[in-house]
Write a protein that holds these residues in place. Structure first.
Motif, short mmCIF file in Angstrom:
data_model
loop_
_atom_site.label_atom_id
_atom_site.label_comp_id
_atom_site.label_asym_id
_atom_site.label_seq_id
_atom_site.Cartn_x
_atom_site.Cartn_y
_atom_site.Cartn_z
N LYS A 478 0.83 -1.20 0.00
CA LYS A 478 0.00 0.00 0.00
C LYS A 478 0.87 1.25 0.00
O LYS A 478 1.92 1.30 0.65
N GLN A 479 0.40 2.28 -0.71
CA GLN A 479 1.13 3.54 -0.77
C GLN A 479 1.08 4.21 0.60
O GLN A 479 0.02 4.35 1.21
N LYS A 480 2.25 4.60 1.10
CA LYS A 480 2.31 5.20 2.42
C LYS A 480 1.87 6.65 2.40
O LYS A 480 2.13 7.38 1.46
N VAL A 481 1.18 7.06 3.48
CA VAL A 481 0.63 8.41 3.61
C VAL A 481 1.36 9.13 4.73
O VAL A 481 1.65 8.55 5.77
N HIS A 482 1.68 10.41 4.52
CA HIS A 482 2.33 11.23 5.54
C HIS A 482 1.26 11.68 6.55
O HIS A 482 0.27 12.30 6.18
N ASP A 527 -1.60 8.13 17.29
CA ASP A 527 -0.88 6.94 16.83
C ASP A 527 -1.41 6.57 15.46
O ASP A 527 -2.59 6.25 15.32
N PRO A 528 -0.59 6.64 14.37
CA PRO A 528 0.83 6.99 14.34
C PRO A 528 1.08 8.47 14.68
O PRO A 528 0.19 9.30 14.53
N ALA A 529 2.31 8.77 15.12
CA ALA A 529 2.66 10.13 15.50
C ALA A 529 2.75 11.02 14.27
O ALA A 529 2.93 10.55 13.14
N GLY A 530 2.60 12.32 14.49
CA GLY A 530 2.71 13.27 13.41
C GLY A 530 4.09 13.23 12.76
O GLY A 530 5.11 13.12 13.44
N GLY A 531 4.12 13.29 11.43
CA GLY A 531 5.38 13.24 10.69
C GLY A 531 5.74 11.86 10.21
O GLY A 531 6.62 11.70 9.35
N GLU A 532 5.08 10.81 10.77
CA GLU A 532 5.39 9.45 10.33
C GLU A 532 4.65 9.13 9.02
O GLU A 532 3.66 9.77 8.68
N SER A 535 1.06 3.00 5.93
CA SER A 535 0.26 2.43 4.85
C SER A 535 -1.19 2.28 5.28
O SER A 535 -2.05 1.95 4.47
N SER A 536 -1.47 2.50 6.57
CA SER A 536 -2.84 2.45 7.06
C SER A 536 -3.49 3.82 6.91
O SER A 536 -2.81 4.85 6.93
N ASN A 537 -4.79 3.86 6.76
CA ASN A 537 -5.48 5.15 6.64
C ASN A 537 -6.21 5.53 7.92
O ASN A 537 -7.11 6.35 7.91
N VAL A 538 -5.83 4.88 9.03
CA VAL A 538 -6.50 5.11 10.32
C VAL A 538 -5.51 5.72 11.30
O VAL A 538 -4.37 5.26 11.43
N VAL A 539 -5.95 6.76 12.03
CA VAL A 539 -5.14 7.40 13.07
C VAL A 539 -5.92 7.33 14.38
O VAL A 539 -7.08 7.77 14.44
N ASN A 540 -5.32 6.74 15.41
CA ASN A 540 -5.95 6.65 16.73
C ASN A 540 -5.58 7.88 17.55
O ASN A 540 -4.43 8.33 17.53
N LEU A 541 -6.54 8.40 18.31
CA LEU A 541 -6.34 9.65 19.05
C LEU A 541 -6.60 9.45 20.54
O LEU A 541 -7.38 8.58 20.94
#
Length: 618
Positions: A478-482, A527-532, A535-541
């Motif tokens: 999967k294409q990685k997202v910033h 999670d993931p931290a900012g700047g990482e 390949s997942s499109n989900v950010v846990n807060l």
């Protein structure tokens, strides 16, 4: 403190232990002429009146417990500013020391120790007390091998008004339950989880989670997957492993209902619950000639008559025991065959026919179903592929039902296996077993499929092949997202920012009592931290409250010229609690100047020789 006599009764002989809350001394009870253990609360807690009241109340509650596996509490007292608990003195070592000194503890020994700890918790829970701090450091092993659980003096008494929050949690982070780490309400199932961690450590000589900070370990308890204990100790039986992993479920509702259930499962898994019957023995050496049919019939009738007479003459209690054993065997067979049949949860069995067995097992286990596999030879289905399943797809079953899979192990004709859904390592292993060769490996991108698994292959599954045939595969990369940094934003702004990057919000955790539904809550971590890149499109807060503003000031105190030196204390109370900013002697005519600071509402109090001379807001 050695040599001191508390309340003219308890003479402290030597210090034998120390912890985060208290020091432990071997002492002599002068009145009863016996050796006891005295736990003395650290002086840092002595100024907290609320804590002292709670401490005494809980120690008195625990003092009501009387059980062979619990260290008895004899007395609770206070001598001046020294608060103490008098307990049974146990000669031996802690379970932690035993684990460190025995890197290969026999499985039977580890399970028996866990069962005895369970007996102690069973007694405590029956009396409305949760230990909250089960760890090897709080378990003592006597020289005769007896297990004794201690530190019930800081356990929490359950009642209708008891609610525990994050700041009241006690316990070592390696043995902390997920609900303790999250600050949720604690029940008896908390002790079941901690006991599971202790048993895991005894069986594997490893802790399931390690980290550089307590916070990182606590987060793993809340979010991480427990490594299967057989990874470290292959000798652990599948039944014992499943029993242990049930106790270590992150959701308390998925653990055992009571510690008694956990104990029973441990006994069954390790074979400690045995039958009273012995198999019959046959003397085959006595059979030297064929027996005529009539004689066989006579012997058969005689044997049946003897068996009937034997059963008739048995004491009634043995008949009842035999019936109970038979019931347990039938119950165990029904449970493991048909799942958790008293559960209200119904699961629809998915269709895994035609899939690789590894993919099928993963799919079923994610739905809380168990799997058994039988292999048969087949010229029509490639090796490693599911031929059939029982129950069939679409059937509604209870949780933990066993799904029986029939899998092809290949036949005389070699067929290309289905590699889709496997990882690169699994595909290599499958091809090597069949004498096939891995060909070109290319990268693909399918957002609907998991990352790092095979999404296509050539030749296709089912094609006939000869040994050495090359199979080309495409791996889903999967294409990685910033990931943008949303820490410090409100929850509403964070959602909009992530949405603009085609990212979605996953789980939202809360701290400091903040509501996860409050759109104005502040993001304190992600999670993931900012700047990482991910390949997942989900950010846990994680949301929380803004930190209180820090206030600073200076306190100036002039000491009168006449008289002796004065004892001066300056106390600061803010949102984080009360602490001492200054304490010392001041000469006559001198001036004490001290810079103080605090967060939120800051209150300053100046005390000279025990008298309050200044009390104000900063």
């Amino acid at each position: 403190m050695t040599g001191k006599i508390l309340d003219e009764r308890y003479e402290l002989i030597e210090k034998i232990g120390s912890g985060g809350m208290a020091d432990v001394y071997k002492a002599k009870d002068i009145l009863l002429d016996r050796i006891v253990a005295v736990k003395i609360l650290h002086s840092s807690f002595a100024e907290d009146n609320d804590f002292i009241v709670r401490f005494r109340h809980e120690a008195q509650s625990a003092g009501k417990l009387s059980h062979p596996n619990i260290v008895g509490i004899y007395d609770v007292g206070c001598d001046g500013d020294v608060h103490y608990i008098v307990m049974e003195y146990v000669e031996g070592e802690t379970l932690k020391q035993y684990i460190q000194n025995h890197p290969n503890i026999p499985i039977d020994t580890a399970v028996r120790i866990a069962i005895e700890i369970g007996y102690a918790l069973e007694e405590a829970h029956a009396n409305g007390i949760i230990h909250c701090d089960i760890k090897p450091h709080n378990v003592l092993l006597t020289r005769t091998g007896k297990v004794k659980v201690t530190d019930f003096g800081i356990a929490r008494a359950i009642n209708s008004s008891t609610v525990l929050d994050k700041q009241s949690i006690l316990g070592s982070v390696h043995y902390l339950s997920p609900e303790q780490a999250a600050g949720d309400k604690i029940t008896a199932k908390t002790d079941i989880y901690s006991l599971g961690i202790v048993l895991y450590e005894m069986l594997t000589h490893h802790l399931p989670f390690e980290g550089e900070t307590a916070v990182s370990i606590a987060l793993q308890h809340m979010q991480g997957d427990i490594p299967r204990p057989t990874k470290y100790n292959p000798a652990i039986s599948p039944m014992l492993e499943e029993c242990l992993l049930t106790a270590l479920q992150k959701d308390p509702d998925k653990r055992y209902d009571t510690v008694s259930d956990f104990i029973s499962e441990l006994k069954i898994a390790q074979g400690f619950t045995t039958t009273i019957y012995k198999p019959a023995s046959h003397d085959f050496t006595a059979m030297t000639r064929p027996i005529p049919k009539k004689e066989v019939r006579t012997h058969k009738v005689q044997r049946e008559t003897k068996l009937t007479r034997f059963i008739t003459n048995l004491p009634q209690k043995y008949i009842w025991i035999g019936m109970a054993v038979l019931f347990i065997i039938c119950f165990a067979w029904a449970f493991f065959s048909f799942g958790n049949f008293w559960s209200s949860e119904n699961i629809t069995v998915p269709n895994v026919v035609g899939k690789p067995v590894e993919v099928a097992e993963t799919t079923l286990k994610k739905l809380d179903l168990k799997v058994s596999v039988d292999e048969i030879a087949s010229d029509d289905v490639p090796a490693g592929q599911v031929i059939s399943q029982t129950p069939a797809a679409g059937t509604n079953v209870k949780a933990r039902r066993i799904i029986h899979l029939t899998v092809s192990k290949g036949g005389s004709a070699m067929l290309i296996p289905d590699l889709k859904g496997l990882t690169l390592e699994q595909a290599k292993e499958r091809l090597d077993k069949m004498g096939l060769t891995l060909g070109a490996v290319e990268n693909g991108n399918d957002p609907d499929k998991p990352s790092d698994v095979i999404i296509s292959q050539s030749p296709e599954s089912g094609a006939k092949a000869t040994k050495g045939t090359r199979v080309n595969i495409v791996i889903n990369m999967k294409q990685k997202v910033h990931v943008p940094n949303v820490v410090g934003m409100t929850l509403a702004d964070a959602r909009n920012t992530l949405l603009s990057m085609k990212l979605s919000v996953g789980t939202i955790n809360a701290s400091d009592g903040t509501s996860t539904d409050d759109s104005n809550a502040i993001i304190i971590s992600q999670d993931p931290a900012g700047g990482e890149s991910t390949s997942s499109n989900v950010v846990n807060l994680t949301v929380g409250k803004k930190k209180s503003q820090t206030k600073t000031g200076t306190v100036n105190i002039s000491i009168p010229k006449g008289g002796n030196a004065r004892q001066v204390e300056i106390y600061v109370t803010d949102d984080s609690g009360k602490h001492t900013a200054y304490s010392g002697k001041a000469a006559p005519g001198s001036t004490v100047s001290k810079d103080v600071s605090g967060s939120g509402n800051v209150h300053v109090q100046v005390v000279i020789d025990g008298s309050v001379v200044q009390d104000r807001e900063l």
